[in-house]
Design an enzyme around this catalytic site. Structure first.
Site, mmCIF file in Angstrom:
data_model
loop_
_atom_site.group_PDB
_atom_site.id
_atom_site.type_symbol
_atom_site.label_atom_id
_atom_site.label_comp_id
_atom_site.label_asym_id
_atom_site.label_seq_id
_atom_site.Cartn_x
_atom_site.Cartn_y
_atom_site.Cartn_z
ATOM 1 N N PHE A 279 113.246 102.562 36.657
ATOM 2 C CA PHE A 279 113.291 101.084 36.344
ATOM 3 C C PHE A 279 113.967 101.413 35.247
ATOM 4 C CE2 PHE A 279 110.324 99.109 39.099
ATOM 5 C CZ PHE A 279 108.903 99.945 39.117
ATOM 6 N N LYS B 8 95.784 94.149 25.978
ATOM 7 C CA LYS B 8 95.507 95.009 27.486
ATOM 8 C C LYS B 8 93.703 94.141 28.684
ATOM 9 C CE LYS B 8 93.843 98.773 30.622
ATOM 10 N NZ LYS B 8 93.540 100.035 31.399
ATOM 11 N N LYS C 105 111.898 112.804 36.869
ATOM 12 C CA LYS C 105 111.968 111.449 38.010
ATOM 13 C C LYS C 105 112.499 111.664 39.283
ATOM 14 C CE LYS C 105 111.484 107.585 34.810
ATOM 15 N NZ LYS C 105 111.830 106.318 34.340
ATOM 16 N N ILE D 281 106.271 97.158 32.478
ATOM 17 C CA ILE D 281 107.065 96.826 33.375
ATOM 18 C C ILE D 281 106.436 96.271 34.425
ATOM 19 C CG2 ILE D 281 108.430 97.749 34.939
ATOM 20 C CD1 ILE D 281 110.810 98.224 32.878
ATOM 21 N N ARG E 114 93.004 102.406 34.071
ATOM 22 C CA ARG E 114 92.358 102.528 33.313
ATOM 23 C C ARG E 114 90.758 101.675 32.717
ATOM 24 N NH1 ARG E 114 95.712 105.640 29.169
ATOM 25 N NH2 ARG E 114 96.582 103.823 28.684
HETATM 26 P P1 NAP Z 1 103.871 101.320 29.460
HETATM 27 O O1 NAP Z 1 103.657 100.246 29.289
HETATM 28 O O2 NAP Z 1 104.291 102.429 28.488
HETATM 29 O O3 NAP Z 1 102.420 102.082 29.997
HETATM 30 C C1 NAP Z 1 102.832 101.848 31.610
HETATM 31 C C2 NAP Z 1 100.978 102.171 31.992
HETATM 32 O O4 NAP Z 1 100.517 103.363 32.786
HETATM 33 C C3 NAP Z 1 100.255 101.348 30.893
HETATM 34 O O5 NAP Z 1 100.073 100.172 30.698
HETATM 35 C C4 NAP Z 1 98.629 102.303 31.816
HETATM 36 O O6 NAP Z 1 98.414 102.256 32.287
HETATM 37 C C5 NAP Z 1 99.235 103.521 32.107
HETATM 38 N N1 NAP Z 1 99.192 104.891 30.766
HETATM 39 C C6 NAP Z 1 99.315 104.749 29.809
HETATM 40 N N2 NAP Z 1 99.150 105.841 29.505
HETATM 41 C C7 NAP Z 1 98.433 106.207 30.617
HETATM 42 C C8 NAP Z 1 97.725 107.361 29.805
HETATM 43 N N3 NAP Z 1 97.787 108.206 29.087
HETATM 44 N N4 NAP Z 1 97.178 108.142 31.395
HETATM 45 C C9 NAP Z 1 96.689 107.156 32.248
HETATM 46 N N5 NAP Z 1 97.719 106.304 32.453
HETATM 47 C C10 NAP Z 1 98.637 105.857 31.395
HETATM 48 O O7 NAP Z 1 105.213 102.064 30.604
HETATM 49 P P2 NAP Z 1 106.759 100.841 31.144
HETATM 50 O O8 NAP Z 1 107.042 101.187 28.870
HETATM 51 O O9 NAP Z 1 106.265 100.095 31.116
HETATM 52 O O10 NAP Z 1 107.257 102.208 31.853
HETATM 53 C C11 NAP Z 1 107.269 102.516 33.375
HETATM 54 C C12 NAP Z 1 108.520 102.575 33.392
HETATM 55 O O11 NAP Z 1 109.972 101.895 32.876
HETATM 56 C C13 NAP Z 1 108.444 104.134 33.244
HETATM 57 O O12 NAP Z 1 109.261 104.815 33.865
HETATM 58 C C14 NAP Z 1 109.964 104.506 32.089
HETATM 59 O O13 NAP Z 1 110.620 105.227 31.864
HETATM 60 C C15 NAP Z 1 110.703 102.678 32.386
HETATM 61 N N6 NAP Z 1 111.074 101.824 31.471
HETATM 62 C C16 NAP Z 1 112.486 101.108 31.714
HETATM 63 C C17 NAP Z 1 112.825 100.980 30.434
HETATM 64 C C18 NAP Z 1 114.222 100.315 30.525
HETATM 65 O O14 NAP Z 1 114.617 99.516 29.736
HETATM 66 N N7 NAP Z 1 115.011 100.352 32.004
HETATM 67 C C19 NAP Z 1 112.178 100.347 29.615
HETATM 68 C C20 NAP Z 1 110.590 100.330 29.167
HETATM 69 C C21 NAP Z 1 110.346 101.091 30.480
HETATM 70 P P3 NAP Z 1 96.214 101.507 32.214
HETATM 71 O O15 NAP Z 1 96.381 101.405 30.966
HETATM 72 O O16 NAP Z 1 96.565 100.208 32.483
HETATM 73 O O17 NAP Z 1 95.860 102.435 32.968
HETATM 74 O O1 EMF Z 2 113.540 104.659 24.795
HETATM 75 C C1 EMF Z 2 114.213 103.964 25.517
HETATM 76 O O2 EMF Z 2 114.754 103.145 24.573
HETATM 77 C C2 EMF Z 2 114.792 103.411 23.253
HETATM 78 C C3 EMF Z 2 116.468 102.680 22.917
HETATM 79 C C4 EMF Z 2 113.551 103.867 26.922
HETATM 80 C C5 EMF Z 2 112.170 102.676 27.236
HETATM 81 C C6 EMF Z 2 113.761 103.045 27.875
HETATM 82 C C7 EMF Z 2 113.621 103.517 28.951
HETATM 83 C C8 EMF Z 2 115.445 103.123 29.587
HETATM 84 C C9 EMF Z 2 115.943 103.829 30.444
HETATM 85 O O3 EMF Z 2 117.076 103.207 30.889
HETATM 86 C C10 EMF Z 2 118.066 102.386 30.308
HETATM 87 C C11 EMF Z 2 113.444 104.258 29.889
HETATM 88 C C12 EMF Z 2 113.864 104.629 30.777
HETATM 89 C C13 EMF Z 2 115.433 104.264 31.387
HETATM 90 O O4 EMF Z 2 115.650 105.140 32.659
#
Ligand code: NAP
Ligand code: EMF
Length: 316
Positions: free
Chosen positions: A113, A46, A133, A16, A36
């Site tokens: 998000f 990365k 959250k 994201i 990091r």
């Molecule tokens: P991600 O790509 O898995 O990780 C985001 C960043 O977190 C990484 O780039 C890293 O930054 C940092 N990070 C990862 N592991 C870490 C660790 N062990 N210690 C410290 N920092 C760490 O995250 P994402 O999937 O984008 O998720 C971000 C948000 O969006 C979350 O709240 C997730 O629930 C939400 N999300 C929603 C959806 C949806 O469909 N609605 C989909 C995906 C995610 P650095 O390496 O740069 O430090």
């Molecule tokens: O694992 C996911 O979806 C698999 C089906 C997570 C990453 C997606 C996610 C979705 C959310 O709402 C749709 C993370 C946080 C959310 O609130």
């Protein structure tokens, strides 16, 4: 010309976060990414992304999530956006503490998000996920930090790829439940743009903003029909019953029980469209009607010419 807010992104190298960083730069904000430390263990993707950020004029600040380090960088900006991965959701308490001490932050966007965390009641594993959250929302309010909470619903490229698997050229598509429940699938680049716009908007201060553009409200069956029209192919459907999905949410070990619970909430129960956007609510496409978001139809056209790599069931 009004001076642009300086924006700091935690998690800016993530799925994201990278869209938020690109949106911040494209909207003309001085943009910093706290990441990091890069080293020989850093994954090549990365490292490449950080090089791209450098060439875009992004300021990379390398460090750990440690008070003094993050306080120093927070004092240099106006807006903080956090897109840390779910396993680090409680690490945001350190960011909240540093923002309180710094005293200069105009807006904080926590790592939401997804679902509108306080308006759905999903299966226990997803509820436990959302509760963390929600806890962060309460901490932000208690700290008196100006915030905007973002409910981005579902990342479209992620979920369309997860459902259709275009890369795998299958002749059958898995459907969760009966495929009729409506979901909201928003293109990741638009999630980034809406988030940066909202972060700078006085109307969204101390509010939740929901991303529910009308052309992105769609059921699995509608999505498959659209895809069939575009492919010129009729797919078989393998239906997974709600009972089976609930059983998996009860038997899979954590954290594997979270994605299946999210699928149930989104595609079986239709939780994400299970409440009305009322007069009191803020919806992104209504707030920013001049912004041309990428619709699901348009995204499928992109998938036709450039299918993404195989889906992964992450839960970042
Ligand atoms: P991600 O790509 O898995 O990780 C985001 C960043 O977190 C990484 O780039 C890293 O930054 C940092 N990070 C990862 N592991 C870490 C660790 N062990 N210690 C410290 N920092 C760490 O995250 P994402 O999937 O984008 O998720 C971000 C948000 O969006 C979350 O709240 C997730 O629930 C939400 N999300 C929603 C959806 C949806 O469909 N609605 C989909 C995906 C995610 P650095 O390496 O740069 O430090
Ligand atoms: O694992 C996911 O979806 C698999 C089906 C997570 C990453 C997606 C996610 C979705 C959310 O709402 C749709 C993370 C946080 C959310 O609130």
């Amino acid at each position: 010309m009004e001076k642009k807010n300086r924006i700091l992104v935690f998690g800016g190298t993530g799925y994201i976060g990278k869209n938020i960083v690109k949106a911040s730069v494209s909207l003309g904000h001085p943009t910093l990414v706290y990441t990091r430390p890069l080293n020989s263990q850093t994954c090549p993707s990365k490292t490449q992304l950080c090089n791209d950020f450098n060439s875009m004029g992004v300021t990379l600040v390398q460090g750990e999530l440690q008070h003094d380090q993050i306080l120093k960088v927070i004092k240099q900006v106006d807006i903080v956006i956090c897109a840390l991965a779910y396993p680090q959701v409680m690490e945001q308490l350190k960011i909240i503490d540093a923002i309180k001490v710094a005293g200069n932050i105009k807006r904080f966007i926590p790592s939401g998000f997804g679902a509108e965390e306080e308006r759905i009641n999903p299966l226990p594993p997803f509820q436990a996920f959302l509760d963390k959250k929600i806890n962060i929302r309460r901490e932000i309010e208690a700290a008196g930090i100006p915030y905007t909470s973002v409910s981005a619903n579902c990342c479209a490229a992620y979920f369309v790829n997860y459902l259709l698997r275009p890369y795998e050229k299958r002749n059958q598509i898995v459907v969760y439940g009966n495929g009729e429940a409506k979901a909201v699938l928003n293109y990741e680049e638009d999630v980034g743009m809406y988030t940066v716009k909202a972060a700078n908007d006085p109307r969204t201060c101390n509010r939740v903003v929901i991303y529910r553009p009308p052309k992105n409200i769609i059921s699995q069956n509608e999505l498959i029909s659209l895809w069939e029209q575009k492919c010129g192919y009729t797919f078989g459907k393998a239906f997974v019953s709600e009972e089976e999905i609930v059983k998996r949410s009860q038997t899979l070990p954590p954290p594997d029980n979270i994605p299946v619970s999210i699928l149930h909430s989104v595609f079986v129960r239709g939780d994400f469209t299970g409440f009305e956007i009322g007069e009191e609510d803020l919806e992104a496409s209504q707030l920013y009607p001049d912004y041309n978001y990428t619709s699901i139809r348009q995204l499928l056209d992109i998938f036709l010419v450039d299918p993404p790599a195989p889906a992964s069931a992450a839960f970042g």
